[in-house]
Design a protein around this motif. Structure first.
Motif, PDB file in Angstrom:
ATOM      1  N   ILE A 115       0.848  -1.184   0.000  1.00 28.98           N
ATOM      2  CA  ILE A 115       0.000   0.000   0.000  1.00 28.98           C
ATOM      3  C   ILE A 115       0.890   1.244   0.000  1.00 28.98           C
ATOM      4  O   ILE A 115       2.056   1.191   0.391  1.00 28.98           O
ATOM      5  N   ARG A 116       0.303   2.325  -0.440  1.00 26.86           N
ATOM      6  CA  ARG A 116       1.023   3.600  -0.445  1.00 26.86           C
ATOM      7  C   ARG A 116       0.336   4.561   0.520  1.00 26.86           C
ATOM      8  O   ARG A 116      -0.875   4.754   0.451  1.00 26.86           O
ATOM      9  N   LEU A 117       1.097   5.133   1.410  1.00 23.82           N
ATOM     10  CA  LEU A 117       0.569   6.109   2.356  1.00 23.82           C
ATOM     11  C   LEU A 117       1.320   7.430   2.204  1.00 23.82           C
ATOM     12  O   LEU A 117       2.499   7.445   1.867  1.00 23.82           O
ATOM     13  N   SER A 118       0.608   8.494   2.470  1.00 24.91           N
ATOM     14  CA  SER A 118       1.209   9.821   2.426  1.00 24.91           C
ATOM     15  C   SER A 118       1.264  10.409   3.828  1.00 24.91           C
ATOM     16  O   SER A 118       0.397  10.147   4.661  1.00 24.91           O
ATOM     17  N   LYS A 119       2.263  11.209   4.071  1.00 27.25           N
ATOM     18  CA  LYS A 119       2.387  11.866   5.370  1.00 27.25           C
ATOM     19  C   LYS A 119       1.285  12.902   5.567  1.00 27.25           C
ATOM     20  O   LYS A 119       1.014  13.316   6.692  1.00 27.25           O
ATOM     21  N   LYS A 120       0.654  13.309   4.471  1.00 29.22           N
ATOM     22  CA  LYS A 120      -0.434  14.272   4.554  1.00 29.22           C
ATOM     23  C   LYS A 120      -1.773  13.582   4.793  1.00 29.22           C
ATOM     24  O   LYS A 120      -2.788  14.235   4.977  1.00 29.22           O
ATOM     25  N   GLN A 121      -1.737  12.258   4.763  1.00 30.81           N
ATOM     26  CA  GLN A 121      -2.960  11.472   4.893  1.00 30.81           C
ATOM     27  C   GLN A 121      -3.481  11.478   6.323  1.00 30.81           C
ATOM     28  O   GLN A 121      -2.740  11.273   7.274  1.00 30.81           O
ATOM     29  N   THR A 122      -4.775  11.710   6.465  1.00 35.84           N
ATOM     30  CA  THR A 122      -5.393  11.716   7.791  1.00 35.84           C
ATOM     31  C   THR A 122      -6.403  10.580   7.956  1.00 35.84           C
ATOM     32  O   THR A 122      -6.699  10.173   9.077  1.00 35.84           O
ATOM     33  N   LEU A 123      -6.934  10.092   6.842  1.00 40.18           N
ATOM     34  CA  LEU A 123      -7.888   8.983   6.885  1.00 40.18           C
ATOM     35  C   LEU A 123      -7.235   7.710   6.356  1.00 40.18           C
ATOM     36  O   LEU A 123      -6.426   7.748   5.422  1.00 40.18           O
ATOM     37  N   PHE A 124      -7.574   6.576   6.944  1.00 37.52           N
ATOM     38  CA  PHE A 124      -6.985   5.300   6.531  1.00 37.52           C
ATOM     39  C   PHE A 124      -8.085   4.297   6.179  1.00 37.52           C
ATOM     40  O   PHE A 124      -8.020   3.121   6.512  1.00 37.52           O
ATOM     41  N   THR A 125      -9.093   4.805   5.486  1.00 39.83           N
ATOM     42  CA  THR A 125     -10.191   3.954   5.027  1.00 39.83           C
ATOM     43  C   THR A 125     -10.123   3.811   3.506  1.00 39.83           C
ATOM     44  O   THR A 125      -9.462   4.611   2.827  1.00 39.83           O
ATOM     45  N   ASP A 126     -10.805   2.803   2.994  1.00 38.63           N
ATOM     46  CA  ASP A 126     -10.855   2.567   1.541  1.00 38.63           C
ATOM     47  C   ASP A 126      -9.462   2.445   0.927  1.00 38.63           C
ATOM     48  O   ASP A 126      -9.194   2.939  -0.180  1.00 38.63           O
ATOM     49  N   LEU A 127      -8.567   1.804   1.629  1.00 33.19           N
ATOM     50  CA  LEU A 127      -7.203   1.635   1.137  1.00 33.19           C
ATOM     51  C   LEU A 127      -7.174   0.660  -0.036  1.00 33.19           C
ATOM     52  O   LEU A 127      -7.877  -0.355  -0.044  1.00 33.19           O
ATOM     53  N   LEU A 128      -6.349   0.965  -1.025  1.00 32.79           N
ATOM     54  CA  LEU A 128      -6.172   0.078  -2.174  1.00 32.79           C
ATOM     55  C   LEU A 128      -4.891  -0.718  -1.977  1.00 32.79           C
ATOM     56  O   LEU A 128      -3.817  -0.145  -1.781  1.00 32.79           O
ATOM     57  N   ILE A 129      -5.008  -2.023  -2.050  1.00 31.60           N
ATOM     58  CA  ILE A 129      -3.869  -2.922  -1.814  1.00 31.60           C
ATOM     59  C   ILE A 129      -3.488  -3.640  -3.098  1.00 31.60           C
ATOM     60  O   ILE A 129      -4.344  -4.198  -3.790  1.00 31.60           O
ATOM     61  N   ILE A 130      -2.215  -3.586  -3.429  1.00 29.88           N
ATOM     62  CA  ILE A 130      -1.689  -4.399  -4.535  1.00 29.88           C
ATOM     63  C   ILE A 130      -1.226  -5.701  -3.894  1.00 29.88           C
ATOM     64  O   ILE A 130      -0.268  -5.703  -3.119  1.00 29.88           O
TER      65      ILE A 130
END
Length: 204
Positions: A182-197
């Motif tokens: 998965i890819r996360l951003s430091k600007k990200q505040t929500l961790f829902t609906d994540l797309l997983i490869i």
């Protein structure tokens, strides 16, 4: 004096024969040959089966989210991998959940602890798996083309060999365990609906 001329003549003959018998390939030719002979499929195969599937860097999705919320910098440094400078990083995660929908190769999963997540089993492209693994460095290769070829070969293994066999065994309503990038951003505040490869999907 005759012996002196004989030695000189012999030396000249040996030098000429030696020069003509040695063939130096251009460095570019050698490098091209090495590139052509490099087995990217075998290399990617090793990364997947001996690296990704046995990686100690893979973290439970719940633990990753908790770590990011608690100390973002520490979490990104310990579990993430990124090339160059940026706000985003790739992570190898694992979790469990129930399949509630399947549409165009995308599996909608009701994760037991993290809400809805999506697993894309069809469009496994890009550098997510390669970069999340943290096993391949840009400096390992001479060119970006070679570096990207690793991603292509790794994606091919997962998309065409691994995942098709695994998803044949699962259907809507089944509980599964899964792992992937998965890819996360430091600007990200929500961790829902994540797309997983995905790197793996298993029926529980």
């Amino acid at each position: 004096m005759k012996k002196k001329y004989v030695y000189i003549l012999a030396f000249v003959i040996i030098a000429i024969l030696g020069y003509n018998s040695v063939y130096f390939k251009k460095l570019s030719v050698v490098k091209n040959a090495q590139k052509e002979n490099f087995d990217f499929k075998a290399y990617a195969d090793s990364i997947y089966f001996k690296g990704i599937l046995k990686s100690k860097k893979t973290i439970a999705l719940t633990n990753l989210i908790t770590s990011v919320k608690t100390n973002q910098e520490a979490a990104f440094k310990k579990y993430g991998n990124r090339l160059g400078i940026g706000n985003s990083a790739y992570f190898m995660i694992q979790s469990t959940g129930k399949i509630i929908d399947i549409k165009d190769g995308v599996y909608t999963i009701a994760d037991e602890k993290n809400g809805i997540v999506y697993i894309d089993t069809k469009y496994i492209f890009g550098n997510a798996l390669r970069d999340a693994s943290g096993l391949v460095k840009l400096t390992d290769f001479k060119t970006n083309t070679q570096f990207n070829k690793v991603s292509e070969s790794l994606n091919d293994i997962v998309r065409n060999e691994v995942i098709p066999k695994e998803i044949k065994k699962v259907q809507i309503g089944d509980s599964v365990s899964f792992s992937g990038a998965i890819r996360l951003s430091k600007k990200q505040t929500l961790f829902t609906d994540l797309l997983i490869i995905p790197s793996q999907i298993k029926l529980q």
